[in-house]
Design an enzyme around this catalytic site. Structure first.
Site, PDB file in Angstrom:
ATOM      1  N   PHE A   1      -3.095  34.815  45.794  1.00 12.27           N
ATOM      2  CA  PHE A   1      -3.240  33.706  45.875  1.00 12.27           C
ATOM      3  C   PHE A   1      -0.997  33.617  45.937  1.00 12.27           C
ATOM      4  O   PHE A   1      -0.343  34.283  44.670  1.00 12.27           O
ATOM      5  CB  PHE A   1      -3.113  32.447  45.305  1.00 12.27           C
ATOM      6  CG  PHE A   1      -3.909  31.894  45.460  1.00 12.27           C
ATOM      7  CD1 PHE A   1      -4.770  30.658  46.652  1.00 12.27           C
ATOM      8  CD2 PHE A   1      -5.362  31.931  44.261  1.00 12.27           C
ATOM      9  CE1 PHE A   1      -5.511  29.912  46.847  1.00 12.27           C
ATOM     10  CE2 PHE A   1      -7.042  30.876  45.067  1.00 12.27           C
ATOM     11  CZ  PHE A   1      -6.549  30.409  46.331  1.00 12.27           C
ATOM     12  N   ASP A   2      -0.314  33.760  46.757  1.00 13.40           N
ATOM     13  CA  ASP A   2       1.474  33.503  47.283  1.00 13.40           C
ATOM     14  C   ASP A   2       1.163  32.409  45.947  1.00 13.40           C
ATOM     15  O   ASP A   2       0.408  31.784  46.248  1.00 13.40           O
ATOM     16  CB  ASP A   2       1.304  33.351  48.834  1.00 13.40           C
ATOM     17  CG  ASP A   2       3.164  33.404  48.583  1.00 13.40           C
ATOM     18  OD1 ASP A   2       3.718  33.885  48.084  1.00 13.40           O
ATOM     19  OD2 ASP A   2       3.591  32.468  49.337  1.00 13.40           O
ATOM     20  N   LEU A   3       2.746  32.218  45.696  1.00 14.62           N
ATOM     21  CA  LEU A   3       2.762  31.206  45.078  1.00 14.62           C
ATOM     22  C   LEU A   3       3.640  30.335  45.963  1.00 14.62           C
ATOM     23  O   LEU A   3       3.107  28.772  46.233  1.00 14.62           O
ATOM     24  CB  LEU A   3       3.792  31.555  44.005  1.00 14.62           C
ATOM     25  CG  LEU A   3       3.586  30.382  43.064  1.00 14.62           C
ATOM     26  CD1 LEU A   3       2.918  30.000  42.484  1.00 14.62           C
ATOM     27  CD2 LEU A   3       5.465  30.960  41.726  1.00 14.62           C
ATOM     28  N   ASP A   4       4.891  30.253  45.863  1.00 10.69           N
ATOM     29  CA  ASP A   4       6.083  29.272  46.977  1.00 10.69           C
ATOM     30  C   ASP A   4       5.216  29.499  48.800  1.00 10.69           C
ATOM     31  O   ASP A   4       4.828  29.870  48.915  1.00 10.69           O
ATOM     32  CB  ASP A   4       7.446  30.206  46.973  1.00 10.69           C
ATOM     33  CG  ASP A   4       7.653  29.987  46.215  1.00 10.69           C
ATOM     34  OD1 ASP A   4       7.333  29.672  44.789  1.00 10.69           O
ATOM     35  OD2 ASP A   4       8.702  30.811  46.077  1.00 10.69           O
TER      36      ASP A   4
END
Length: 216
Positions: free
Chosen positions: A8-11
C-alpha cells in the site's frame, strides 16, 4: 484478486495527508522567501519525491531543493505529519484483508521514519509486516526502488502474487518496472486519466470498492 501480498502507498491511498503536506511546502517556501504557488500546483507535491517536486514546480536547483526539503521537514517532523487523517473505511478494510490471511506492507516514497510514526499514530501498525519508505538521506526515493526493497522482504512469495495499490502514476510505473500488478485508487490525488494511462489491473472509486477488489 488472488494475491498473497499487498503493498500500500500511504499518502492518498491510506491517509488524506493534503493539509500537512501543503502546509509544510508553504512553510519551506516562506522561509526561503519564495512565492507560494496556487493550491492546485501545491497538490502536485503529494506523491512524487519532494526533491523532484521542488525542482519541477519551483524551478529549484538541486541544492536549493535540498534546502527546501530541510525546511519542509523542520515543520513536518513535529506538526505536519499529524495534520493527516485515515480515509473512511481504511481500518475496516485492513482488518478484513488481514482476517483473510493476506499479508500487507506499506511502500511509500515518504521517509520510513515518518511513515512508521504515522501508521502507529493511527493504530494500524499491527496490520503491516513492514513499513517501507525512503531513507532520510535522500536515497531510495524513487517508487521503483521502494517496491524492489519491499519485495526483498518476501523472498518466499512468487512475483505474481504481489499487488501495489496507489493513487499516483509513480505507483503504477514502479509496479510495472518490478513486474507486479497494480491497482489505482481514484479517491486520492491522481486523476483517472493519469492512472489509466499506465494500465493498472483495476481502478477503485472508493475504499469499499478497493476492499472488494483485494478480498479473496
Amino acid at each position: 484478486m488472488d494475491k498473497r501480498v499487498i503493498l500500500f502507498d500511504l499518502d492518498g491511498t491510506l491517509t488524506d495527508s493534503k493539509e500537512g503536506i501543503l502546509n509544510c511546502v508553504r512553510y519551506a517556501l516562506e522561509r526561503l522567501g519564495e512565492p507560494i504557488p496556487a493550491d492546485d500546483v501545491l497538490q502536485t507535491f503529494i506523491g512524487p519525491p519532494l526533491i523532484d517536486s521542488f525542482k519541477v514546480c519551483c524551478g529549484f536547483s538541486d541544492g536549493r531543493a535540498r534546502e527546501a526539503i530541510r525546511l519542509y521537514r523542520e515543520r513536518f517532523s513535529d506538526v505536519g505529519l499529524l495534520e493527516n487523517a485515515l480515509y473512511d473505511g481504511v481500518p475496516r478494510m485492513l482488518e478484513q484483508l488481514q482476517s483473510q490471511g493476506l499479508r500487507m506492507s506499506v511502500a511509500t516514497s515518504k521517509p520510513t521514519v515518518y511513515a512508521r510514526r504515522i501508521v502507529k499514530n493511527f493504530g494500524i501498525d499491527d496490520c503491516f509486516d513492514h513499513v517501507i519508505g525512503s531513507n532520510i538521506d535522500g536515497t531510495r526515493v524513487v517508487k521503483t526502488e521502494v517496491i524492489q526493497f519491499a519485495l526483498q522482504h518476501y523472498p518466499e512469495v512468487p512475483i505474481g502474487e504481489f499487488v501495489m495499490v496507489g493513487d499516483r502514476k509513480h505507483d503504477m510505473i514502479g509496479a510495472r518496472a518490478c513486474g507486479i500488478d497494480a491497482v489505482g485508487v481514484l479517491y486520492g490525488y491522481g486523476s483517472r486519466e493519469e492512472l489509466a494511462s499506465y494500465e493498472p489491473r483495476a481502478l477503485a472509486e472508493s475504499v469499499g470498492e478497493l476492499t472488494e477488489l483485494l478480498s479473496r
